[in-house]
Design a protein around this motif. Structure first.
Motif, PDB file in Angstrom:
ATOM      1  N   ALA A  12       0.838  -1.202   0.000  1.00  0.00           N
ATOM      2  CA  ALA A  12       0.000   0.000   0.000  1.00  0.00           C
ATOM      3  C   ALA A  12       0.874   1.252   0.000  1.00  0.00           C
ATOM      4  CB  ALA A  12      -0.937  -0.001   1.199  1.00  0.00           C
ATOM      5  N   ALA A  13       1.943   1.235   0.784  1.00  0.00           N
ATOM      6  CA  ALA A  13       2.858   2.370   0.831  1.00  0.00           C
ATOM      7  C   ALA A  13       3.497   2.607  -0.535  1.00  0.00           C
ATOM      8  CB  ALA A  13       3.942   2.132   1.886  1.00  0.00           C
ATOM      9  N   SER A  14       3.844   1.541  -1.220  1.00  0.00           N
ATOM     10  CA  SER A  14       4.447   1.661  -2.541  1.00  0.00           C
ATOM     11  C   SER A  14       3.467   2.275  -3.537  1.00  0.00           C
ATOM     12  CB  SER A  14       4.910   0.284  -3.022  1.00  0.00           C
ATOM     13  OG  SER A  14       5.436   0.361  -4.322  1.00  0.00           O
ATOM     14  N   VAL A  15       2.219   1.815  -3.507  1.00  0.00           N
ATOM     15  CA  VAL A  15       1.199   2.345  -4.417  1.00  0.00           C
ATOM     16  C   VAL A  15       0.957   3.828  -4.144  1.00  0.00           C
ATOM     17  CG1 VAL A  15      -1.259   2.246  -5.016  1.00  0.00           C
ATOM     18  CG2 VAL A  15       0.051   0.130  -4.778  1.00  0.00           C
ATOM     19  N   LEU A  16       0.878   4.188  -2.864  1.00  0.00           N
ATOM     20  CA  LEU A  16       0.609   5.570  -2.480  1.00  0.00           C
ATOM     21  C   LEU A  16       1.860   6.446  -2.507  1.00  0.00           C
ATOM     22  CD1 LEU A  16      -1.770   4.854   0.512  1.00  0.00           C
ATOM     23  CD2 LEU A  16      -2.416   5.816  -1.712  1.00  0.00           C
ATOM     24  N   ARG A  17       3.012   5.814  -2.639  1.00  0.00           N
ATOM     25  CA  ARG A  17       4.312   6.500  -2.623  1.00  0.00           C
ATOM     26  C   ARG A  17       4.533   7.284  -1.335  1.00  0.00           C
ATOM     27  NH1 ARG A  17       6.678   7.329  -8.364  1.00  0.00           N
ATOM     28  NH2 ARG A  17       5.531   5.725  -9.442  1.00  0.00           N
ATOM     29  N   VAL A  18       4.249   6.574  -0.234  1.00  0.00           N
ATOM     30  CA  VAL A  18       4.495   7.118   1.103  1.00  0.00           C
ATOM     31  C   VAL A  18       5.257   6.052   1.895  1.00  0.00           C
ATOM     32  CG1 VAL A  18       2.437   8.585   1.080  1.00  0.00           C
ATOM     33  CG2 VAL A  18       2.289   6.272   2.031  1.00  0.00           C
ATOM     34  N   SER A  19       5.662   6.389   3.102  1.00  0.00           N
ATOM     35  CA  SER A  19       6.369   5.420   3.932  1.00  0.00           C
ATOM     36  C   SER A  19       5.380   4.441   4.566  1.00  0.00           C
ATOM     37  CB  SER A  19       7.151   6.131   5.034  1.00  0.00           C
ATOM     38  OG  SER A  19       6.255   6.680   5.985  1.00  0.00           O
ATOM     39  N   LYS A  20       5.896   3.311   5.022  1.00  0.00           N
ATOM     40  CA  LYS A  20       5.060   2.350   5.741  1.00  0.00           C
ATOM     41  C   LYS A  20       4.480   2.990   6.997  1.00  0.00           C
ATOM     42  CE  LYS A  20       7.969  -1.040   6.221  1.00  0.00           C
ATOM     43  NZ  LYS A  20       8.549  -2.358   6.528  1.00  0.00           N
ATOM     44  N   MET A  21       5.254   3.818   7.667  1.00  0.00           N
ATOM     45  CA  MET A  21       4.781   4.484   8.874  1.00  0.00           C
ATOM     46  C   MET A  21       3.585   5.369   8.562  1.00  0.00           C
ATOM     47  SD  MET A  21       4.866   4.794  12.060  1.00  0.00           S
ATOM     48  CE  MET A  21       6.342   3.894  12.450  1.00  0.00           C
ATOM     49  N   THR A  22       3.589   6.031   7.414  1.00  0.00           N
ATOM     50  CA  THR A  22       2.452   6.862   7.018  1.00  0.00           C
ATOM     51  C   THR A  22       1.207   6.005   6.838  1.00  0.00           C
ATOM     52  OG1 THR A  22       3.853   8.532   6.000  1.00  0.00           O
ATOM     53  CG2 THR A  22       1.569   8.445   5.253  1.00  0.00           C
ATOM     54  N   VAL A  23       1.350   4.834   6.234  1.00  0.00           N
ATOM     55  CA  VAL A  23       0.204   3.934   6.064  1.00  0.00           C
ATOM     56  C   VAL A  23      -0.301   3.490   7.432  1.00  0.00           C
ATOM     57  CG1 VAL A  23      -0.596   1.718   5.140  1.00  0.00           C
ATOM     58  CG2 VAL A  23       0.895   3.184   3.762  1.00  0.00           C
ATOM     59  N   TYR A  24       0.600   3.121   8.339  1.00  0.00           N
ATOM     60  CA  TYR A  24       0.176   2.736   9.692  1.00  0.00           C
ATOM     61  C   TYR A  24      -0.595   3.876  10.364  1.00  0.00           C
ATOM     62  CZ  TYR A  24       2.883  -1.602   9.773  1.00  0.00           C
ATOM     63  OH  TYR A  24       3.351  -2.867   9.521  1.00  0.00           O
ATOM     64  N   ARG A  25      -0.111   5.102  10.202  1.00  0.00           N
ATOM     65  CA  ARG A  25      -0.793   6.254  10.798  1.00  0.00           C
ATOM     66  C   ARG A  25      -2.184   6.436  10.187  1.00  0.00           C
ATOM     67  NH1 ARG A  25       4.583   9.424  10.296  1.00  0.00           N
ATOM     68  NH2 ARG A  25       5.494   9.069  12.332  1.00  0.00           N
ATOM     69  N   MET A  26      -2.282   6.259   8.869  1.00  0.00           N
ATOM     70  CA  MET A  26      -3.569   6.394   8.187  1.00  0.00           C
ATOM     71  C   MET A  26      -4.549   5.328   8.668  1.00  0.00           C
ATOM     72  SD  MET A  26      -2.051   7.164   4.396  1.00  0.00           S
ATOM     73  CE  MET A  26      -3.603   7.285   3.529  1.00  0.00           C
ATOM     74  N   VAL A  27      -4.057   4.113   8.852  1.00  0.00           N
ATOM     75  CA  VAL A  27      -4.901   3.019   9.341  1.00  0.00           C
ATOM     76  C   VAL A  27      -5.361   3.323  10.765  1.00  0.00           C
ATOM     77  CG1 VAL A  27      -4.889   0.583  10.044  1.00  0.00           C
ATOM     78  CG2 VAL A  27      -3.951   1.249   7.814  1.00  0.00           C
ATOM     79  N   ASN A  28      -4.435   3.708  11.628  1.00  0.00           N
ATOM     80  CA  ASN A  28      -4.769   3.985  13.029  1.00  0.00           C
ATOM     81  C   ASN A  28      -5.699   5.181  13.176  1.00  0.00           C
ATOM     82  OD1 ASN A  28      -3.403   1.841  14.256  1.00  0.00           O
ATOM     83  ND2 ASN A  28      -1.460   2.923  14.106  1.00  0.00           N
ATOM     84  N   ALA A  29      -5.610   6.144  12.254  1.00  0.00           N
ATOM     85  CA  ALA A  29      -6.477   7.325  12.294  1.00  0.00           C
ATOM     86  C   ALA A  29      -7.845   7.051  11.672  1.00  0.00           C
ATOM     87  CB  ALA A  29      -5.803   8.489  11.576  1.00  0.00           C
ATOM     88  N   GLY A  30      -7.995   5.894  11.039  1.00  0.00           N
ATOM     89  CA  GLY A  30      -9.262   5.561  10.404  1.00  0.00           C
ATOM     90  C   GLY A  30      -9.417   6.146   9.017  1.00  0.00           C
ATOM     91  N   VAL A  31      -8.351   6.722   8.494  1.00  0.00           N
ATOM     92  CA  VAL A  31      -8.381   7.315   7.156  1.00  0.00           C
ATOM     93  C   VAL A  31      -8.368   6.235   6.084  1.00  0.00           C
ATOM     94  CG1 VAL A  31      -7.078   8.794   5.551  1.00  0.00           C
ATOM     95  CG2 VAL A  31      -7.244   9.400   7.969  1.00  0.00           C
TER      96      VAL A  31
END
Length: 65
Positions: A12-31
């Protein structure tokens, strides 16, 4: 979500071109919705596509307004 493909956080991070930590934050925030599989998360490929559609800017910048 029946039959939908799921991505790892890294994918998911690769597709969105963000870090894995950003994806974890998005998941935890409910985004970005995700399911838990054991100790890791899986993100629906459709959820990633939907996030990208909703986040899409139409190429406008503040200088153009």
């Amino acid at each position: 979500m029946s039959g939908d493909a799921f991505l790892t956080v890294e994918e998911a991070a690769s597709v969105l071109r963000v870090s894995k930590m950003t994806v974890y934050r998005m998941v935890n925030a409910g985004v970005l919705p995700a399911i838990r599989v054991g100790r890791s998360f899986r993100v629906s490929a459709e959820a990633v596509r939907e996030y990208m559609r909703e986040s899409h800017t139409h190429g406008h910048t503040s200088a153009e307004t």
